[in-house]
Scaffold this active site. Structure first.
Site, PDB file in Angstrom:
ATOM      1  CE  LYS A 229      55.015  76.072  28.434  1.00  9.43           C
ATOM      2  NZ  LYS A 229      54.060  75.094  28.983  1.00  9.43           N
ATOM      3  CE  LYS A 241      51.420  75.312  36.469  1.00  4.86           C
ATOM      4  NZ  LYS A 241      50.612  74.332  35.716  1.00  4.86           N
ATOM      5  NE  ARG A 315      46.965  76.181  25.596  1.00  3.28           N
ATOM      6  CZ  ARG A 315      46.118  75.213  25.936  1.00  3.28           C
ATOM      7  NH1 ARG A 315      44.884  75.211  25.447  1.00  3.28           N
ATOM      8  NH2 ARG A 315      46.487  74.251  26.750  1.00  3.28           N
TER       9      ARG A 315
END
Length: 462
Positions: A229, A241, A315
């Protein structure tokens, strides 16, 4: 150079366990006994006792090795801690270690001398050298030092200098050094090559998303594929965030850094595998064309994914890369990713979470991690949570509606993109050391590189 050849003026290092201390103390003359008592030295782990010579310089060093352990793995961290605590000079082990322990001690010594000083003005340079211990593998010591330095430098570099373009260039440089075939798929070409999820996550950034694809080795050898990743900075996207949660997001490409460092060790050691490395690289940024909560994304495998949260972007880029890797039906498929905070809640920052579709492979990796003082902890691919990824309008969601079992659910998401690999390993790691520890400064930590390299040697070198 932190590990050198013999020098007769070097200072001896004597490793001493706690249960050997009283016998050692009784054998010393009175000044040495008094010196040890004055410094409260009892051979505790990572404690040192410098015994001065007539000129006031160290004449020998007694190194606390802690409680006796017949296993050798902790010699790595003993070497790492020691290198950071000694005055300038050249040192050698006063007694022999088993070959594996000698190699680990020397590799740890090099690890402990790492400093990230790219942005600092030049300060005083230290010179603390270790003569290569008898029986140690010099090539292996340098191989491990170089790989850990590569990963740590990449992760420690801030995002303004470690963009997807810069990370891709670092990967290409490694590929070129070992004569590996490589290509970089950039921007809208990702759509042409059926990598739409990578494109969606990275398209809002000033630097285009990309995938680095490296191939090395004899095609007749077992196929091993590494996926890492490479989120060079993660704002969280439109599900932004909090500021405090962004402070360490330069490290969100730690999985790619680990995969690249592992690939370097494999190529440098010329392991008999056909290696492929797939590194999706993006910044998860905010702009008018950013992907949104509620969007439905296509993927290389053909599955559609509803975006439940744009901060679960890792992901999404991994699923395209895993699907591409899986098409070759590799003998072993490994992905490394700083994927979930849930893994840190479950295991803390020092224990990467290991998931696997093969019990025997998982056991081998865990044993290798124990032997190399590079531990991890196996977590379950618990199918009872599969329905947490359901969506009413797409094949699946990228997150669960509940707040539970986040690391497991992320692993279950990825598993849907792996159908043909003989064995798959997923490592949810932190890639960062958040507290000062002997031999380990605050900063990047290339977790699992040594363990996975040792595992690959054991598996493929006959």
């Amino acid at each position: 150079m932190t590990v050198s050849n013999a020098n007769h003026s070097s200072i001896p290092l004597q490793l001493l366990h706690e249960d050997e201390f009283e016998q050692w103390r009784a054998a010393q003359d009175e000044p040495v006994r008094n010196w040890a008592a004055t410094h409260g030295f009892k051979a505790e782990r990572n404690k040192t006792l410098l015994l001065p010579g007539p000129q006031g310089r160290p004449e020998r060093v007694i190194v606390g090795a802690g409680k006796h352990n017949p296993r050798e793995e902790m010699s790595f961290w003993l070497g790492a801690a020691l290198a950071d605590r000694l005055p300038d000079g050249q040192y050698h082990l006063a007694h022999a270690l088993p070959a594996n322990a000698a190699t680990r001690f020397a590799a740890g010594w090099g690890y402990g001398q790492y400093r990230f000083e790219r942005y600092r003005r030049g300060g005083p340079q230290r010179s603390v050298q270790l003569q290569l211990p008898e029986g140690a593998d010099a090539s292996e010591v340098e191989r491990l030092r170089s790989a850990s330095t590569l990963a740590r430098d990449l992760v420690n570099t801030p995002a303004n200098d470690m963009s997807p373009e810069a990370l891709a260039q670092a990967a290409v440089e490694v590929a070129r050094r070992y004569g590996a075939r490589h290509r970089v798929v950039i921007g809208d070409d990702l759509l042409k090559e059926r990598l739409p999820a990578i494109h969606a996550v990275g398209r809002a950034a000033a630097v285009a998303p990309r995938l680095v694809d490296i191939e090395w080795g004899d095609s007749s050898h077992p196929k091993v594929t590494l996926v890492g990743k490479g989120v060079c900075f993660d704002t969280g996207g439109l599900d932004i965030k909090p500021g405090a949660s962004m402070l360490l997001m330069k490290k969100d490409m730690g999985g790619a850094a680990v995969a690249l460092a592992l690939a370097q060790t494999v190529m440098d050691a010329k392991l008999p595998v056909r290696l492929r490395v797939l590194l999706p690289m993006v910044e998860n940024s905010i702009a008018g064309n950013a992907f949104r909560p509620g969007d439905v994304l296509g993927t290389r495998k053909g599955l559609t994914v509803e975006v439940g949260n744009t901060d679960a972007e890792g992901r999404l880029i991994l699923c395209d890369a895993l699907a591409l890797a899986d098409e070759e039906q590799p003998d072993l498929l490994i992905d490394t990713a700083t994927l979930t905070g849930a893994a840190r809640v479950a295991l803390g920052p020092e224990l990467p979470a290991l998931y696997s579709t093969d019990d025997d492979v998982a056991d081998e990796v865990l044993r290798a991690g124990g032997a190399e003082a590079d531990p991890m902890w196996r977590m379950p691919l618990w199918t009872g949570y599969d329905d947490e990824l359901s969506s009413k309008i797409a094949d699946m969601n990228n997150v669960s509606a509940s707040g539970f079992s986040g690391s497991i659910i992320a692993a279950l998401f990825l598993r849907r993109f792996v159908s043909h690999a003989r064995a798959w390993l997923h490592l949810d790691l932190y890639a960062w050391n958040g507290k000062e520890r002997p031999g380990r400064p605050v900063g990047a930590e290339p977790q699992t590189v040594r363990a996975l390299y040792a595992f690959l040697k054991q598996r493929y070198v006959r």
